[in-house]
Design a protein around this motif. Structure first.
Motif, PDB file in Angstrom:
ATOM      1  N   UNK A  79     -44.893 -28.938 -40.014  1.00 23.42           N
ATOM      2  CA  UNK A  79     -45.062 -28.369 -38.689  1.00 23.42           C
ATOM      3  C   UNK A  79     -45.289 -26.876 -38.829  1.00 23.42           C
ATOM      4  N   UNK A  80     -45.578 -26.244 -37.721  1.00 22.12           N
ATOM      5  CA  UNK A  80     -45.757 -24.787 -37.753  1.00 22.12           C
ATOM      6  C   UNK A  80     -44.586 -24.095 -37.056  1.00 22.12           C
ATOM      7  N   UNK A  81     -44.346 -24.498 -35.810  1.00 26.36           N
ATOM      8  CA  UNK A  81     -43.238 -23.927 -35.050  1.00 26.36           C
ATOM      9  C   UNK A  81     -42.481 -25.078 -34.400  1.00 26.36           C
ATOM     10  N   UNK A  82     -41.171 -25.123 -34.585  1.00 22.90           N
ATOM     11  CA  UNK A  82     -40.369 -26.189 -34.004  1.00 22.90           C
ATOM     12  C   UNK A  82     -39.557 -26.899 -35.062  1.00 22.90           C
ATOM     13  N   UNK A  83     -38.536 -27.596 -34.618  1.00 20.62           N
ATOM     14  CA  UNK A  83     -37.633 -28.273 -35.544  1.00 20.62           C
ATOM     15  C   UNK A  83     -38.260 -29.552 -36.101  1.00 20.62           C
ATOM     16  N   UNK A  84     -37.897 -29.884 -37.337  1.00 20.81           N
ATOM     17  CA  UNK A  84     -38.335 -31.116 -37.994  1.00 20.81           C
ATOM     18  C   UNK A  84     -37.096 -31.945 -38.313  1.00 20.81           C
ATOM     19  N   UNK A 127     -38.820 -19.534 -41.765  1.00 22.15           N
ATOM     20  CA  UNK A 127     -37.577 -19.088 -41.133  1.00 22.15           C
ATOM     21  C   UNK A 127     -36.934 -20.286 -40.460  1.00 22.15           C
ATOM     22  N   UNK A 128     -35.753 -20.637 -40.919  1.00 23.57           N
ATOM     23  CA  UNK A 128     -35.044 -21.765 -40.332  1.00 23.57           C
ATOM     24  C   UNK A 128     -33.989 -22.296 -41.276  1.00 23.57           C
ATOM     25  N   UNK A 129     -32.981 -22.926 -40.712  1.00 23.20           N
ATOM     26  CA  UNK A 129     -31.916 -23.532 -41.508  1.00 23.20           C
ATOM     27  C   UNK A 129     -32.307 -24.945 -41.922  1.00 23.20           C
ATOM     28  N   UNK A 130     -31.792 -25.372 -43.053  1.00 23.86           N
ATOM     29  CA  UNK A 130     -32.065 -26.719 -43.574  1.00 23.86           C
ATOM     30  C   UNK A 130     -30.736 -27.444 -43.741  1.00 23.86           C
ATOM     31  N   UNK A 131     -30.607 -28.613 -43.114  1.00 20.14           N
ATOM     32  CA  UNK A 131     -29.416 -29.452 -43.246  1.00 20.14           C
ATOM     33  C   UNK A 131     -29.816 -30.784 -43.861  1.00 20.14           C
ATOM     34  N   UNK A 132     -29.180 -31.133 -44.979  1.00 21.22           N
ATOM     35  CA  UNK A 132     -29.408 -32.412 -45.629  1.00 21.22           C
ATOM     36  C   UNK A 132     -28.114 -33.199 -45.603  1.00 21.22           C
ATOM     37  N   UNK A 147     -32.758 -19.562 -51.312  1.00 22.03           N
ATOM     38  CA  UNK A 147     -32.675 -19.080 -49.931  1.00 22.03           C
ATOM     39  C   UNK A 147     -32.843 -17.566 -49.989  1.00 22.03           C
ATOM     40  N   UNK A 148     -33.969 -17.060 -49.450  1.00 21.65           N
ATOM     41  CA  UNK A 148     -34.252 -15.631 -49.537  1.00 21.65           C
ATOM     42  C   UNK A 148     -33.201 -14.801 -48.830  1.00 21.65           C
ATOM     43  N   UNK A 149     -33.136 -14.943 -47.521  1.00 24.15           N
ATOM     44  CA  UNK A 149     -32.099 -14.289 -46.720  1.00 24.15           C
ATOM     45  C   UNK A 149     -31.278 -15.416 -46.120  1.00 24.15           C
ATOM     46  N   UNK A 150     -30.145 -15.705 -46.722  1.00 26.96           N
ATOM     47  CA  UNK A 150     -29.326 -16.829 -46.281  1.00 26.96           C
ATOM     48  C   UNK A 150     -28.499 -17.359 -47.428  1.00 26.96           C
ATOM     49  N   UNK A 151     -27.848 -18.466 -47.204  1.00 23.28           N
ATOM     50  CA  UNK A 151     -26.925 -19.030 -48.181  1.00 23.28           C
ATOM     51  C   UNK A 151     -27.335 -20.445 -48.565  1.00 23.28           C
ATOM     52  N   UNK A 152     -26.802 -20.903 -49.692  1.00 26.78           N
ATOM     53  CA  UNK A 152     -26.922 -22.302 -50.090  1.00 26.78           C
ATOM     54  C   UNK A 152     -25.512 -22.869 -50.118  1.00 26.78           C
ATOM     55  N   UNK A 153     -25.229 -23.775 -49.187  1.00 23.68           N
ATOM     56  CA  UNK A 153     -23.888 -24.348 -49.056  1.00 23.68           C
ATOM     57  C   UNK A 153     -23.878 -25.790 -49.559  1.00 23.68           C
ATOM     58  N   UNK A 177     -30.297 -20.745 -43.978  1.00 17.44           N
ATOM     59  CA  UNK A 177     -29.246 -21.310 -44.807  1.00 17.44           C
ATOM     60  C   UNK A 177     -29.544 -22.769 -45.116  1.00 17.44           C
ATOM     61  N   UNK A 178     -29.292 -23.172 -46.346  1.00 16.87           N
ATOM     62  CA  UNK A 178     -29.461 -24.556 -46.768  1.00 16.87           C
ATOM     63  C   UNK A 178     -28.081 -25.170 -46.936  1.00 16.87           C
TER      64      UNK A 178
END
Length: 197
Positions: A79-84, A127-132, A147-153, A177-178
């Motif tokens: 996608x370009x803009x919006x949640x996946x 730009x966006x968070x990733x939840x797996x 993660x450039x600006x963010x964390x890997x949790x 954040x991932x």
């Protein structure tokens, strides 16, 4: 990965590396490779990152080519803009490639049916968070994701050995954040073949 990425630059899966290793073994048996050449090419194949890397060890061998059935075992979520998002009952191939400029990504594997025990999730998130969300018993490898600006949790339960399925996360999110965690719901059994295949 994006829509304009050349095929030669696409990342390869474990299944593709194993397929090329089998092709090289056949070429050795046919006398087209010396033992030293076979060993050298096998090392390149096992360390391959892109299709170009794999093709480089096959290019001068007649009849040896990357199988389309294996090479195309990729689910692209873009996608370009919006949640996946993917959740519920969905089929997970060897590679899941996720690409978005702006938006959060959530992949819930709890009720998914895996076609292989090893899965690569390739992230290209602007730009966006990733939840797996992983099913019980699954393990994850986060060594190759950034993660450039963010964390890997990594909120998964520690595992003494590799689980089934095993998910390798690669690529990056430039700003976000991932987070990876196990589902609190039990993984359902698929009558058509259990949890895998």
């Amino acid at each position: 990965m994006s829509d304009c990425t050349p095929a030669r630059d696409l990342r390869v899966s474990h299944a593709e590396r194993e397929h090329v290793a089998e092709l090289l073994a056949r070429q050795l048996a046919a006398g087209r490779l010396t033992p030293d050449e076979y060993t050298g090419r096998l090392g390149v194949a096992n360390a391959a990152v892109t299709r170009a890397d794999l093709n480089s060890v096959l290019i001068d061998l007649p009849g040896a080519r990357l199988s389309p059935d294996i090479a195309d075992d990729v689910l692209t979520i873009a996608g370009r803009v919006g949640d996946l998002q993917r959740s519920g009952h969905w089929v997970v191939p060897a590679t899941v490639a996720v690409s978005t400029w702006v938006g959060n990504v959530r992949l819930d594997f709890t009720e998914a049916r895996f076609t292989t025990t090893d899965v690569t999730v390739d992230l290209n998130v602007g730009a966006g968070n990733v939840d797996l969300v992983l099913p019980p018993g699954a393990t994850v490898d986060l060594d190759q994701v950034r993660a450039g600006i963010g964390l890997i949790n990594d909120r998964t339960a520690p595992a003494a050995e590799r689980g089934t399925p095993h998910i390798e996360v690669v690529g990056s999110t430039r700003c976000g954040t991932i987070t990876v965690k196990h589902s609190t719901r039990p993984r359902p059994y698929h009558p058509s073949g259990g949890w895998l295949r």
